[in-house]
Design a protein around this motif. Structure first.
Motif, PDB file in Angstrom:
ATOM      1  N   VAL A  51      -5.597  -9.268  -1.190  1.00  0.00           N
ATOM      2  CA  VAL A  51      -6.939  -8.424  -1.196  1.00  0.00           C
ATOM      3  C   VAL A  51      -7.562  -8.951   0.100  1.00  0.00           C
ATOM      4  O   VAL A  51      -7.473 -10.028   0.590  1.00  0.00           O
ATOM      5  N   LEU A  70       1.440  -5.718  -2.565  1.00  0.00           N
ATOM      6  CA  LEU A  70       0.597  -4.501  -2.441  1.00  0.00           C
ATOM      7  C   LEU A  70      -0.575  -5.345  -1.523  1.00  0.00           C
ATOM      8  O   LEU A  70      -1.174  -6.207  -1.900  1.00  0.00           O
ATOM      9  N   THR A  72      -4.195  -4.876   0.065  1.00  0.00           N
ATOM     10  CA  THR A  72      -5.427  -4.098   0.119  1.00  0.00           C
ATOM     11  C   THR A  72      -6.505  -4.313   0.938  1.00  0.00           C
ATOM     12  O   THR A  72      -6.639  -5.507   1.190  1.00  0.00           O
ATOM     13  N   ASP A  73      -7.223  -3.428   1.383  1.00  0.00           N
ATOM     14  CA  ASP A  73      -8.478  -3.688   2.208  1.00  0.00           C
ATOM     15  C   ASP A  73      -9.182  -2.379   2.208  1.00  0.00           C
ATOM     16  O   ASP A  73      -8.988  -1.436   2.000  1.00  0.00           O
ATOM     17  N   VAL A  79      -5.484  -1.078   6.891  1.00  0.00           N
ATOM     18  CA  VAL A  79      -4.606  -0.396   5.869  1.00  0.00           C
ATOM     19  C   VAL A  79      -3.418   0.263   6.670  1.00  0.00           C
ATOM     20  O   VAL A  79      -2.482  -0.241   6.259  1.00  0.00           O
ATOM     21  N   ARG A  99      -2.912  -0.016   0.620  1.00  0.00           N
ATOM     22  CA  ARG A  99      -3.842   0.921   0.274  1.00  0.00           C
ATOM     23  C   ARG A  99      -5.187   0.354   0.377  1.00  0.00           C
ATOM     24  O   ARG A  99      -5.597  -0.552   0.398  1.00  0.00           O
ATOM     25  N   MET A 101      -8.739   0.025  -0.774  1.00  0.00           N
ATOM     26  CA  MET A 101      -9.445  -0.442  -2.248  1.00  0.00           C
ATOM     27  C   MET A 101     -10.411  -1.539  -1.952  1.00  0.00           C
ATOM     28  O   MET A 101     -10.335  -2.407  -1.050  1.00  0.00           O
ATOM     29  N   LEU A 106     -11.085  -3.545  -8.097  1.00  0.00           N
ATOM     30  CA  LEU A 106      -9.639  -3.263  -7.808  1.00  0.00           C
ATOM     31  C   LEU A 106      -9.312  -1.887  -8.697  1.00  0.00           C
ATOM     32  O   LEU A 106      -9.379  -2.295 -10.109  1.00  0.00           O
TER      33      LEU A 106
END
Length: 283
Positions: A51, A70, A72-73, A79, A99, A101, A106
Motif C-alpha cells: 500500500v 498487488l 496500490t497507490d 501506479v 492499481r 486505490m 481499500l
C-alpha cells in the motif's frame, strides 16, 4: 490549497514519480529489503499487498521473491510506473499488478493476503489510523503487517536538511505542520501501540539507519522545484522566498557546496502478527 496537504495530493506525487524513483528509491529500497526479511520473506505464490507503493521498491523485491503482488497507490503516475516495471521484469504472468486505490479505503475483500506492507506511506495519510486498520483488515488470520516510518518527524535525507535551512532562513516564522502520522509514528512506542490497536496481536519494532547520499548542496538548490514540491514548507513560499531559500541551501555546506555528502536517515520497521482465527473470506 492548504500547505499542509501538499504531500497528500495524488497529482503532486504523479508529477514527482520519476524524480522520486531516481532520488529516493536507492535509499528506500534498502529499507524494503529489510522489511521483507523481517516480515518473514515471501514464498512463491504468497499473496502480498503493498500500500502506497510509490515507484514500487518493495513490490518489485517481493515479486522477485516469487510473491503474487498487488501494488496500490493513490497516484496514477506512481501506479503506471510500477505497472511498467512489473511488465519489464516479467512479473505479470505471476499475478503481479498495480492499481490506483485509496489506502484509507481499500477496495479489497477481508482476509485475502498473506502479508501487507506499507513503507513510508501510511504515515502521510490524512487518516493514518484508518490506513493501519485497512492494512490489517485485508490480511488473513496469522498473517503479517509490516509498516515502515521515518524515525525523525521531519522525514529523512533532503527533508532533514530542508527543514533546518528553512527554519534558519525564516526565523520566527512557523514552519507548516508535518503530517500528524509522521510525528506520531516516528516514536517506536507509539508505533507499537497503534499497530496493536489496529489489529496486530504481536508487534516488534526495529530501527535501521542508512546514509542518504546527496549530490551536493548546489544540486539541491538547482533542483529544488522537483525535489521539494511535496514539502509543505516549499509550497508555503512565494517565488522570492524560494529564491532566498535556494541561496541558503547553497551556503549550507560552506566551501564544499559542490561536493556530495551524506545525511544519516533512520527508519522504524514495525512487524505485526495477526491473531490466528477462522476467516470469513479464505484464500
Amino acid at each position: 490549497m492548504s500547505v499542509s496537504s501538499a504531500c497528500q495530493r495524488a497529482d503532486v506525487w504523479t508529477d514527482a514519480a520519476m524524480a522520486y524513483e531516481a532520488l529516493a528509491e536507492p535509499v528506500t529500497r534498502q529499507f524494503a529489503v529489510e522489511a521483507l526479511r523481517l516480515g518473514g520473506g515471501v514464498t512463491p505464490g504468497e499473496r502480498v499487498l503493498d500500500v502506497a507503493t510509490g515507484t514500487g521498491a518493495l513490490a518489485l523485491e517481493a515479486a522477485a521473491g516469487g510473491g503474487s503482488v498487488l501494488a496500490t497507490d493513490f497516484s496514477p503516475g506512481m501506479v503506471n510506473r510500477v505497472a511498467f516495471r512489473f511488465a519489464e521484469g516479467g512479473f505479470g504472468p505471476s499475478g503481479c499488478e498495480a492499481r490506483v486505490m485509496d489506502g484509507q479505503a481499500l477496495q479489497l475483500c477481508d482476509s485475502v493476503f498473506n502479508a501487507a506492507f506499507s513503507l513510508f506511506g501510511v504515515m502521510l495519510f490524512p487518516d493514518w489510523r484508518q490506513g493501519l486498520r485497512e492494512l490489517h483488515r485485508v490480511v488473513r488470520p496469522g498473517g503479517r503487517v509490516v509498516v515502515a516510518t521515518w524515525a525523525d518527524p521531519r522525514g529523512a535525507g533532503p527533508a532533514i536538511l530542508f527543514d533546518s535551512v528553512w527554519r534558519e532562513t525564516f526565523p520566527g516564522r512557523a514552519y507548516p505542520p508535518h503530517p500528524e502520522g509522521l510525528g506520531v509514528l516516528s516514536d517506536p512506542d507509539r508505533l507499537r501501540v497503534e499497530m496493536t490497536e489496529a489489529g496486530s496481536a504481536e508487534v516488534t519494532v526495529f530501527a535501521f539507519e542508512r546514509d542518504w547520499e546527496i549530490a551536493s548542496a548546489n544540486w539541491l538548490a538547482d533542483n529544488a522545484d522537483r525535489i521539494f514540491q511535496q514539502f509543505q514548507g516549499w509550497v508555503a513560499l512565494d517565488p522570492s522566498e524560494r529564491g532566498t531559500l535556494r541561496g541558503r541551501l547553497r551556503l549550507s555546506r560552506g566551501e564544499v557546496a559542490d561536493q556530495p555528502f551524506n545525511v544519516p536517515s533512520r527508519a522504524l520497521i514495525a512487524v505485526g502478527q495477526l491473531p490466528r482465527k477462522m476467516s470469513d473470506c479464505p484464500l
